[in-house]
Motif scaffolding. Structure first.
Motif, mmCIF file in Angstrom:
data_model
loop_
_atom_site.group_PDB
_atom_site.id
_atom_site.type_symbol
_atom_site.label_atom_id
_atom_site.label_comp_id
_atom_site.label_asym_id
_atom_site.label_seq_id
_atom_site.Cartn_x
_atom_site.Cartn_y
_atom_site.Cartn_z
ATOM 1 N N ALA A 257 0.821 -1.203 0.000
ATOM 2 C CA ALA A 257 0.000 0.000 0.000
ATOM 3 C C ALA A 257 0.861 1.261 0.000
ATOM 4 O O ALA A 257 0.583 2.251 -0.692
ATOM 5 N N ALA A 258 1.969 1.220 0.790
ATOM 6 C CA ALA A 258 2.864 2.383 0.822
ATOM 7 C C ALA A 258 3.543 2.596 -0.533
ATOM 8 O O ALA A 258 3.725 3.720 -1.004
ATOM 9 N N GLY A 259 3.930 1.515 -1.221
ATOM 10 C CA GLY A 259 4.558 1.647 -2.548
ATOM 11 C C GLY A 259 3.608 2.195 -3.569
ATOM 12 O O GLY A 259 3.957 3.025 -4.416
ATOM 13 N N LEU A 260 2.316 1.731 -3.491
ATOM 14 C CA LEU A 260 1.342 2.240 -4.445
ATOM 15 C C LEU A 260 1.091 3.738 -4.230
ATOM 16 O O LEU A 260 0.944 4.534 -5.180
ATOM 17 N N GLY A 261 1.044 4.117 -2.965
ATOM 18 C CA GLY A 261 0.828 5.544 -2.687
ATOM 19 C C GLY A 261 1.985 6.420 -3.166
ATOM 20 O O GLY A 261 1.790 7.495 -3.734
ATOM 21 N N PHE A 262 3.214 5.956 -2.962
ATOM 22 C CA PHE A 262 4.381 6.737 -3.445
ATOM 23 C C PHE A 262 4.400 6.821 -4.955
ATOM 24 O O PHE A 262 4.697 7.848 -5.541
ATOM 25 N N GLY A 263 4.019 5.684 -5.651
ATOM 26 C CA GLY A 263 3.981 5.703 -7.119
ATOM 27 C C GLY A 263 2.926 6.652 -7.628
ATOM 28 O O GLY A 263 3.106 7.363 -8.637
ATOM 29 N N ALA A 264 1.773 6.698 -6.904
ATOM 30 C CA ALA A 264 0.719 7.619 -7.324
ATOM 31 C C ALA A 264 1.174 9.068 -7.201
ATOM 32 O O ALA A 264 0.862 9.937 -8.043
ATOM 33 N N ILE A 265 1.945 9.361 -6.148
ATOM 34 C CA ILE A 265 2.460 10.719 -5.960
ATOM 35 C C ILE A 265 3.419 11.082 -7.089
ATOM 36 O O ILE A 265 3.384 12.198 -7.642
ATOM 37 N N LEU A 266 4.293 10.131 -7.503
ATOM 38 C CA LEU A 266 5.231 10.403 -8.595
ATOM 39 C C LEU A 266 4.501 10.644 -9.916
ATOM 40 O O LEU A 266 4.851 11.561 -10.691
ATOM 41 N N VAL A 267 3.462 9.822 -10.158
ATOM 42 C CA VAL A 267 2.712 10.020 -11.420
ATOM 43 C C VAL A 267 2.016 11.382 -11.435
ATOM 44 O O VAL A 267 2.002 12.107 -12.454
ATOM 45 N N LEU A 268 1.428 11.759 -10.303
ATOM 46 C CA LEU A 268 0.738 13.047 -10.237
ATOM 47 C C LEU A 268 1.726 14.218 -10.402
ATOM 48 O O LEU A 268 1.439 15.213 -11.087
#
Length: 304
Positions: free
Chosen positions: A18-29
């Motif tokens: 869950a933490a990795g998905l959240g960090f990836g979402a921040i990078l994409v945004l």
């Protein structure tokens, strides 16, 4: 109630995923909104559309221009003027002492002589005038003009002045010249023409000569007490002879004595009817004394 139980091995893995998905979402945004490339973005090209687009209005108004005050303008006039002297000094031009100015040679001017134009022949002929010679100071006289192609409306002009003219025929006209026209010697121009100058003639001249004058000098008077038989003493300028004359006498065969006074002697030309006044003078008494005058002139013997 506990959210995550980390004692369980499966729960720990879920938390990491869950933490990795959240960090990836921040990078994409971040990549979508800002991007990782520092180079400026290419300018956008707009394409024309059928419907006009309303331009964006700038709601910010420009700042008003405030004119300078009078104190600022006065201070600007008092500002010192800095005059910068040019440091460039051109070298003096070299001069040739053997060179001097030579004016250009002017071409000779060609004087063109205009071709004289022929004077047109007058349509009327004035052949002669009679008399053509008269004495000045005489009375009125009749002038006859002879020529050709005269008409009843033509007039005789003397020095440009129209005179009453009598038409006698195509070859003859006549007029009367007043004494005022011949009061002084000279030449008078005679021409025959119509008043509108439609028909005109050539010019002829009438010569006005000076009248003959008595060649005598009035030098004295012998007056008796009754003043009836006054005697005038006149001297001939040609031979210096002195003669005594009375009223009515003709001296020189031409001049009749009409008046004798202490100031003047009046004589009249018997031919031209011109009066001459001889003032009293001392005369030339070298020829002899006044006591021996020549005999008086007889009026009856001298009249023509």
């Amino acid at each position: 109630m506990a959210l995550v139980d980390l004692s369980k091995p499966g729960e720990k893995k879920k938390l990491i995923v869950a933490a990795g998905l959240g960090f990836g979402a921040i990078l994409v945004l971040y990549w979508v909104l800002i991007g990782f490339d520092s180079r400026p973005s290419a300018p956008r090209t707009t394409t024309a559309s059928a419907s006009p687009q309303r331009p964006a209005t700038n709601t910010q108004l420009p700042a008003p221009v405030v004119p300078p005050t009078q104190q600022v303008l006065d201070a600007a006039r008092m500002a010192p003027i800095e005059y910068l002297v040019s440091s460039y000094s051109p070298p003096e031009a070299k001069r040739n002492i053997f060179a001097y100015y030579e004016p250009p040679v002017k071409a000779p001017e060609t004087v063109s002589t205009p071709t004289p134009t022929a004077t047109p022949t007058p349509p009327v002929l004035l052949a002669s005038v009679s008399p053509s010679n008269v004495y000045a100071r005489t009375a009125d006289f009749k002038l006859e003009a002879a020529g050709d192609k005269f008409t009843p409306e033509m007039r005789i002009f003397v020095d440009g002045r129209e005179l009453p003219t009598t038409y006698k025929g195509p070859q003859q006209l006549s007029t009367t010249i007043a004494a005022s026209f011949i009061a002084a010697p000279g030449a008078r121009q005679i021409v025959v023409r119509t008043p509108d100058n439609r028909l005109y003639s050539n010019e002829l001249t009438v010569n006005i000569a000076a009248p003959p004058t008595p060649n005598y000098t009035y030098i004295g008077i012998i007056s008796p007490q009754d003043r009836v038989t006054d005697t005038a003493l006149v001297q001939d300028r040609a031979n210096r002879n002195i003669m005594s004359v009375y009223r009515g006498d003709v001296i020189g065969g031409r001049f009749r004595v009409t008046s004798i006074s202490e100031k003047e002697l009046v004589v009249v030309d018997t031919s031209l009817k011109i009066k001459h006044v001889l003032p009293m003078t001392e005369g030339d008494r070298a020829s002899g004394p006044l006591s021996r005058p020549t005999p008086r002139v007889d009026a009856e013997d001298d009249e023509p």
